[in-house]
Design a protein around this motif. Structure first.
Motif, PDB file in Angstrom:
ATOM      1  N   PHE A 158      46.973  28.068  41.844  1.00 42.59           N
ATOM      2  CA  PHE A 158      47.303  29.080  40.847  1.00 42.59           C
ATOM      3  C   PHE A 158      48.690  28.741  40.307  1.00 42.59           C
ATOM      4  O   PHE A 158      49.593  28.401  41.073  1.00 42.59           O
ATOM      5  CB  PHE A 158      47.285  30.434  41.590  1.00 42.59           C
ATOM      6  CG  PHE A 158      47.747  31.627  40.839  1.00 42.59           C
ATOM      7  CD1 PHE A 158      47.009  32.159  39.803  1.00 42.59           C
ATOM      8  CD2 PHE A 158      48.919  32.274  41.216  1.00 42.59           C
ATOM      9  CE1 PHE A 158      47.421  33.314  39.149  1.00 42.59           C
ATOM     10  CE2 PHE A 158      49.339  33.420  40.563  1.00 42.59           C
ATOM     11  CZ  PHE A 158      48.582  33.935  39.524  1.00 42.59           C
TER      12      PHE A 158
ATOM     13  N   TRP B 234      44.521  38.674  40.603  1.00 44.23           N
ATOM     14  CA  TRP B 234      45.100  37.660  39.719  1.00 44.23           C
ATOM     15  C   TRP B 234      44.040  36.681  39.201  1.00 44.23           C
ATOM     16  O   TRP B 234      44.339  35.562  38.823  1.00 44.23           O
ATOM     17  CB  TRP B 234      46.238  36.897  40.395  1.00 44.23           C
ATOM     18  CG  TRP B 234      47.364  37.778  40.821  1.00 44.23           C
ATOM     19  CD1 TRP B 234      48.168  38.547  40.021  1.00 44.23           C
ATOM     20  CD2 TRP B 234      47.810  37.993  42.153  1.00 44.23           C
ATOM     21  NE1 TRP B 234      49.078  39.227  40.783  1.00 44.23           N
ATOM     22  CE2 TRP B 234      48.882  38.906  42.100  1.00 44.23           C
ATOM     23  CE3 TRP B 234      47.397  37.505  43.397  1.00 44.23           C
ATOM     24  CZ2 TRP B 234      49.543  39.333  43.233  1.00 44.23           C
ATOM     25  CZ3 TRP B 234      48.058  37.942  44.520  1.00 44.23           C
ATOM     26  CH2 TRP B 234      49.119  38.843  44.425  1.00 44.23           C
TER      27      TRP B 234
ATOM     28  N   ILE C 137      41.928  35.006  40.820  1.00 44.09           N
ATOM     29  CA  ILE C 137      41.813  33.831  41.689  1.00 44.09           C
ATOM     30  C   ILE C 137      40.441  33.844  42.358  1.00 44.09           C
ATOM     31  O   ILE C 137      40.046  34.843  42.969  1.00 44.09           O
ATOM     32  CB  ILE C 137      42.930  33.808  42.743  1.00 44.09           C
ATOM     33  CG1 ILE C 137      44.290  33.700  42.055  1.00 44.09           C
ATOM     34  CG2 ILE C 137      42.735  32.657  43.725  1.00 44.09           C
ATOM     35  CD1 ILE C 137      45.468  33.872  42.992  1.00 44.09           C
TER      36      ILE C 137
END
Length: 192
Positions: free
Chosen positions: A59, A107, A109
């Motif tokens: 990330f 996020w 992810i």
């Protein structure tokens, strides 16, 4: 070095500065550095047969260790990824292999949608920043520290990042947990 009056604001500023610096490195430069990090990690892990090794989904310019996880699986390891269950709670780890069904989490992810929860023997976490005592400055959610404190069996805990992410100190607090090592493209840092 004296602790800043407003540690939260200082850490927030350091996170912004360090992430911006990491993102400014061209992708090809990050790939080259990641290959060196992965080689050092592989040596540090040794024979992975029978071990559960957890890394993370990369990330914001973090080292991409998915190829390393594939090699470790080929050598007999079970690989896993961390999953954020809820804010302010420990992570869980789910078995993962390339091609497994993923869902999007915090996020955005990806995380394993179906793998069983397992306990890692080795947990690898990305760093936003780190110091020579192997304390990790993360994104501020406290997930890895909370998780390491809560696990019934402590894994070997390694951080990975680029050399320029080193700072003099993160000003560790009682809840911060030091890692056994931080692996960069140029060295393996261990607490003194």
């Amino acid at each position: 070095m004296n602790e800043p009056h407003d540690l939260d604001a200082w850490r927030k500023g350091e996170r912004t500065r360090l992430i911006d610096a990491r993102m400014a490195v061209p992708a090809s430069g990050r790939e080259e550095r990641t290959l060196r990090i992965a080689a050092q990690l592989e040596e540090l892990i040794g024979d992975p047969a029978g071990l559960v090794v957890s890394a993370y989904w990369p990330f914001r310019g973090e080292p991409d260790l998915k190829p390393l996880l594939k090699r470790l699986r080929e050598r007999g390891a079970t690989t896993a990824l961390p999953v954020v269950v809820r804010k302010a709670e420990p992570l869980v780890f789910r078995a993962w292999r390339s091609g497994a069904r993923l869902e999007r989490g915090v996020w955005n992810i990806p995380f394993p949608a179906d793998g069983p929860e397992i306990l890692p023997d080795i947990a690898i976490a990305p760093v936003v920043g780190f110091d020579r005592a192997c304390y990790r400055l993360g994104y501020g959610g406290g997930f890895f520290d909370r998780t390491m404190a809560a696990l019934p069996r402590k894994p070997r805990f390694f951080g990975v990042g680029y050399a320029e992410q080193e700072i003099a100190t993160i000003f560790p607090q009682p809840h911060d947990i030091a890692m056994q090592a931080v692996i960069t493209e140029s060295e393996i840092v261990r607490p003194a």
